[in-house]
Design a protein around this motif. Sequence first.
Motif, short mmCIF file in Angstrom:
data_model
loop_
_atom_site.label_atom_id
_atom_site.label_comp_id
_atom_site.label_asym_id
_atom_site.label_seq_id
_atom_site.Cartn_x
_atom_site.Cartn_y
_atom_site.Cartn_z
N GLU A 197 0.87 -1.17 0.00
CA GLU A 197 0.00 0.00 0.00
C GLU A 197 0.91 1.23 0.00
OE1 GLU A 197 -3.31 2.17 2.91
OE2 GLU A 197 -2.76 0.05 3.22
N VAL A 198 0.66 2.17 -0.89
CA VAL A 198 1.57 3.30 -1.08
C VAL A 198 0.90 4.61 -0.73
CG1 VAL A 198 3.06 4.52 -2.72
CG2 VAL A 198 2.73 2.03 -2.93
N GLU A 199 1.60 5.41 0.08
CA GLU A 199 1.18 6.78 0.39
C GLU A 199 2.29 7.71 -0.08
OE1 GLU A 199 -1.74 7.44 1.48
OE2 GLU A 199 -2.39 5.46 2.17
N GLU A 200 1.93 8.96 -0.37
CA GLU A 200 2.90 9.90 -0.94
C GLU A 200 2.99 11.18 -0.12
OE1 GLU A 200 1.56 10.67 -4.87
OE2 GLU A 200 1.36 8.54 -5.39
N ALA A 201 4.21 11.72 -0.04
CA ALA A 201 4.44 13.03 0.57
C ALA A 201 5.41 13.78 -0.34
CB ALA A 201 5.03 12.89 1.97
N LEU A 202 5.06 15.01 -0.69
CA LEU A 202 5.88 15.77 -1.63
C LEU A 202 6.90 16.66 -0.94
CD1 LEU A 202 3.17 16.82 -4.25
CD2 LEU A 202 4.78 14.91 -4.36
N ASP A 203 6.81 16.81 0.38
CA ASP A 203 7.77 17.64 1.10
C ASP A 203 7.97 17.10 2.52
OD1 ASP A 203 5.61 18.61 2.68
OD2 ASP A 203 5.23 20.21 1.24
N GLY A 204 8.89 17.72 3.24
CA GLY A 204 9.23 17.24 4.57
C GLY A 204 8.12 17.39 5.58
N ASP A 205 7.39 18.51 5.51
CA ASP A 205 6.29 18.72 6.46
C ASP A 205 5.23 17.63 6.31
OD1 ASP A 205 4.78 20.50 8.39
OD2 ASP A 205 3.37 20.47 6.70
N ALA A 206 4.87 17.33 5.07
CA ALA A 206 3.89 16.27 4.83
C ALA A 206 4.43 14.92 5.28
CB ALA A 206 3.52 16.23 3.35
N ALA A 229 14.00 14.17 12.76
CA ALA A 229 12.73 14.45 13.44
C ALA A 229 11.92 13.18 13.64
CB ALA A 229 11.93 15.48 12.64
N ILE A 230 11.90 12.32 12.63
CA ILE A 230 11.16 11.05 12.77
C ILE A 230 11.80 10.17 13.82
CG2 ILE A 230 10.59 8.89 11.58
CD1 ILE A 230 10.24 10.51 9.01
N ARG A 231 13.11 10.16 13.87
CA ARG A 231 13.82 9.28 14.80
C ARG A 231 13.63 9.66 16.27
NH1 ARG A 231 13.31 5.68 12.23
NH2 ARG A 231 14.81 4.60 10.90
N VAL A 232 13.15 10.86 16.52
CA VAL A 232 12.88 11.23 17.91
C VAL A 232 11.87 10.29 18.53
CG1 VAL A 232 11.82 13.01 19.36
CG2 VAL A 232 13.50 13.66 17.63
N TRP A 233 10.87 9.86 17.75
CA TRP A 233 9.78 9.08 18.32
C TRP A 233 9.46 7.78 17.58
CZ3 TRP A 233 5.94 8.56 14.75
CH2 TRP A 233 5.91 9.53 13.72
N SER A 234 10.09 7.53 16.44
CA SER A 234 9.75 6.34 15.66
C SER A 234 10.99 5.62 15.16
CB SER A 234 8.88 6.74 14.46
OG SER A 234 8.63 5.61 13.64
N GLN A 235 10.91 4.29 15.13
CA GLN A 235 11.97 3.45 14.57
C GLN A 235 11.56 2.84 13.24
OE1 GLN A 235 15.08 3.24 15.85
NE2 GLN A 235 14.27 4.85 17.19
N VAL A 270 2.33 11.88 20.18
CA VAL A 270 1.72 12.85 21.08
C VAL A 270 1.61 12.19 22.46
CG1 VAL A 270 -0.30 14.25 21.62
CG2 VAL A 270 0.42 13.97 19.24
N VAL A 271 2.28 12.79 23.44
CA VAL A 271 2.27 12.26 24.81
C VAL A 271 1.42 13.18 25.67
CG1 VAL A 271 3.69 11.70 26.82
CG2 VAL A 271 4.54 11.22 24.52
N THR A 272 0.43 12.61 26.34
CA THR A 272 -0.53 13.40 27.10
C THR A 272 -0.45 13.07 28.59
OG1 THR A 272 -2.03 13.47 25.21
CG2 THR A 272 -2.96 14.01 27.36
N VAL A 311 6.00 15.64 17.01
CA VAL A 311 6.11 15.92 15.59
C VAL A 311 6.16 17.43 15.35
CG1 VAL A 311 5.03 15.65 13.33
CG2 VAL A 311 4.94 13.78 14.98
N ALA A 312 5.24 18.14 15.94
CA ALA A 312 5.19 19.60 15.78
C ALA A 312 6.19 20.33 16.66
CB ALA A 312 3.78 20.12 16.09
N LYS A 313 6.81 19.59 17.61
CA LYS A 313 7.74 20.17 18.58
C LYS A 313 7.07 21.30 19.37
CE LYS A 313 12.00 19.05 16.10
NZ LYS A 313 12.50 18.07 17.08
N LYS A 314 5.88 20.97 19.91
CA LYS A 314 5.13 21.95 20.69
C LYS A 314 4.59 21.30 21.96
CE LYS A 314 3.65 24.89 16.83
NZ LYS A 314 2.49 25.48 16.13
N VAL A 315 4.37 22.14 22.97
CA VAL A 315 3.78 21.70 24.23
C VAL A 315 2.55 22.55 24.50
CG1 VAL A 315 4.17 21.33 26.70
CG2 VAL A 315 6.07 21.10 25.11
N TYR A 316 1.48 21.90 24.94
CA TYR A 316 0.23 22.61 25.23
C TYR A 316 -0.16 22.37 26.68
CZ TYR A 316 -0.10 22.75 20.15
OH TYR A 316 0.16 22.95 18.81
#
Length: 237
Positions: free
Chosen positions: A27-36, A66-72, A130-132, A141-146
Amino acid sequence: MSRVLVVEDDVQLVRALRINLQARAYEVEEALDGDAALRLTASLMPDAVLMDLGLPDMDGVEVIKAIRVWSQVPILVLSARHLSEDKVRALDAGADDYVTKPFSMDELLARLRAATRRRRTGTGTETPPVVTTDGFTIDLVAKKVYRDGVNVRLTPTEWHILEMLVVSPGRLVSQRALLREVWGPAHVENTNYLRVYMAQLRRKLEADPAHPRYLKFPLSAGQLDTGTDGPGGSSHR
């Protein structure tokens, strides 16, 4: 069916990859840039990522980091960059393999099968993107804290410390490791740096900074504990 995310802005190459991968039941998904790429990796949880380095909005190496921060998730780089230093940068950032363009589709598919096979036999766990907690939410992913739905502004140093703690659930992270990672090897004895920044983080994130629930840092030990309610916790000593 395995899901592959193709991160590439060359639409002709994306089309060729899609045809060949789908013909082999991917199954293939596409992203045209880094943000996507970051958003789709977090939301789709693909079984592998095929990553170009020359993306229009950011360097592919930064996306890998950025991906490696939370995913292997297995990441295979597909790049026209042939210099060894480019390969070293990508592999050091966390890529599992590096394939230079132009490449043989059969070789790429063999490398993809090998990467996903290693993933299935691995024993590592991943940090949720996302850690709650009851007090605040961390979006890796967004590097934000709420806090209470409001974005809390953290300095780059504050974020780096918080990120290191939250991506190490159930593991002890030494003060020296934190100091080395955030400030560099020359500052591994400067524990006062951590005391200052942990105090700043408590003021920004804790409901009662004088009696912290999550960010604890006495002289002998400290911890970030998301508690039993959350998806995980981490600590350092």
